[in-house]
Design a protein around this motif. Structure first.
Motif, PDB file in Angstrom:
ATOM      1  N   ASP A  93       5.571  -5.594  -4.905  1.00 41.06           N
ATOM      2  CA  ASP A  93       5.036  -4.375  -4.552  1.00 41.06           C
ATOM      3  C   ASP A  93       5.703  -3.115  -4.599  1.00 41.06           C
ATOM      4  OD1 ASP A  93       3.114  -6.111  -3.394  1.00 41.06           O
ATOM      5  OD2 ASP A  93       3.838  -6.416  -1.463  1.00 41.06           O
ATOM      6  N   HIS A 147       6.090  -2.510  -8.846  1.00 42.83           N
ATOM      7  CA  HIS A 147       4.787  -2.500  -9.429  1.00 42.83           C
ATOM      8  C   HIS A 147       3.712  -1.864  -8.400  1.00 42.83           C
ATOM      9  CE1 HIS A 147       6.203  -4.184 -13.000  1.00 42.83           C
ATOM     10  NE2 HIS A 147       7.193  -4.995 -12.322  1.00 42.83           N
ATOM     11  N   ARG A 186       3.791   6.286  -9.990  1.00 40.65           N
ATOM     12  CA  ARG A 186       3.532   5.280 -11.143  1.00 40.65           C
ATOM     13  C   ARG A 186       4.194   5.858 -12.242  1.00 40.65           C
ATOM     14  NH1 ARG A 186      -1.615   5.325  -8.548  1.00 40.65           N
ATOM     15  NH2 ARG A 186      -2.436   6.253 -10.273  1.00 40.65           N
ATOM     16  N   ARG A 216       0.722  -1.270  -0.051  1.00 39.75           N
ATOM     17  CA  ARG A 216       0.060   0.054  -0.114  1.00 39.75           C
ATOM     18  C   ARG A 216       0.936   1.145   0.170  1.00 39.75           C
ATOM     19  NH1 ARG A 216      -5.345  -0.324   0.176  1.00 39.75           N
ATOM     20  NH2 ARG A 216      -6.375  -2.213   0.946  1.00 39.75           N
ATOM     21  N   ARG A 232       0.579  -0.597  -6.755  1.00 44.67           N
ATOM     22  CA  ARG A 232      -0.839  -0.569  -7.039  1.00 44.67           C
ATOM     23  C   ARG A 232      -1.517   0.343  -6.434  1.00 44.67           C
ATOM     24  NH1 ARG A 232      -2.743  -6.128  -4.684  1.00 44.67           N
ATOM     25  NH2 ARG A 232      -1.051  -5.678  -3.459  1.00 44.67           N
ATOM     26  N   PHE A 233      -1.192   1.355  -5.238  1.00 43.71           N
ATOM     27  CA  PHE A 233      -1.780   2.152  -4.510  1.00 43.71           C
ATOM     28  C   PHE A 233      -0.827   3.421  -4.481  1.00 43.71           C
ATOM     29  CE2 PHE A 233      -2.995  -1.874  -2.763  1.00 43.71           C
ATOM     30  CZ  PHE A 233      -4.302  -1.974  -3.232  1.00 43.71           C
TER      31      PHE A 233
END
Length: 269
Positions: free
Chosen positions: A183, A186, A195, A58, A188-189
């Motif tokens: 994590d 790449h 990003r 996260r 995700r959050f």
């Protein structure tokens, strides 16, 4: 390894040598933050601790920021900055199995100094043998603040290189490490700006890894990847060449201020 009789350089060395202090404050090594983390978690004990007691999935960018806060606070900050950073690290490590193991903490500190020197050289900073020795001494408090006995820190670059080669030979990338890498590389959050930057971060991170470690992680590395890495490095060298020195040194003070804001909100116990 480092002789116990030799005094720690602490902050006085940088104060006496303004050029060294400017060099240490340069944010160029930030580019290799991911590389340092991947090397750290290639130690199975470190990887297990990070995987089980971390929220990389996260907030991977926050974990990297905390590492950079610690480095800047200890290496170029004031003694008060270093004390706050050490208190945070001690608090964070309490529930983590193996976090107080001097062998593991020595390795963590070694990845930071090795990544700093190699990134400066990769991106065009002149780092001769004397400057590398200065950096090695300046980074010693990172290890001792992590409870590594002072005599365990290498007392010269040849000693450091011998330690480095021996430690690399003992690394073993586990599924815990590979999970952390997913994590980290790449996220995700992560915020949109993180990003957007990740393609460059991934290229540099993978390209700077020692070949045996890169192979253990399973990263592809052929002619196409080598060309992409070289193009990326060339672009970063050009960017670094045109940025003012004051701008390159700006992240350190900003990170230290952020650390103190966090300390006021969440005092370490």
């Amino acid at each position: 390894m480092r002789r116990a009789s030799r005094p720690s350089p602490g902050h006085d060395q940088g104060d006496r040598d303004p050029a060294l202090r400017r060099f240490l404050a340069d944010s160029t090594p930030v580019v290799a933050g991911g590389r340092a983390i991947l090397l750290q978690i290639a130690d199975p004990v470190v990887a297990a601790g990070v995987r089980r007691h971390s929220d990389f999935a996260r907030r991977p960018q926050q974990r990297l920021a905390h590492t950079l806060m610690y480095v800047y606070a200890v290496v170029v900050g004031t003694p008060a900055d270093a004390a706050v950073a050490a208190a945070f690290v001690t608090h964070a490590h309490r529930p983590v199995t193996g976090a107080d193991d001097p062998d593991r903490q020595l390795w963590v500190a070694a990845t930071l100094v090795d990544s700093a020197i190699r990134t400066h050289r990769l991106l065009g900073s002149p780092v001769d043998d004397a400057r590398a020795e200065d950096v090695l001494r300046a980074y010693m408090p990172i290890a001792t603040a992590l409870r590594v006995p002072a005599e365990r820190w290498p007392d010269s670059m040849p000693a450091f290189e011998r330690y480095w080669a021996s430690a690399l030979a003992q690394l073993r990338v586990t599924d815990d490490a590979r999970g952390v890498v997913r994590d980290l590389l790449h996220p995700r959050f992560a915020p949109a700006w993180v990003r957007v930057a990740m393609p460059v971060v991934r290229v540099v991170t993978v390209g700077m890894l020692p070949a045996p470690v890169r192979t253990q992680y399973g990263f592809p590395w052929g002619p196409r990847e080598v060309r992409r890495f070289r193009r990326t490095v060339a672009g970063l060298r050009l960017l670094r060449a045109v940025l003012p020195g004051a701008l390159l040194r700006l992240p350190g003070p900003l990170l230290i201020r952020a650390m103190h804001r966090t300390a006021r909100r969440y005092p370490a116990r």
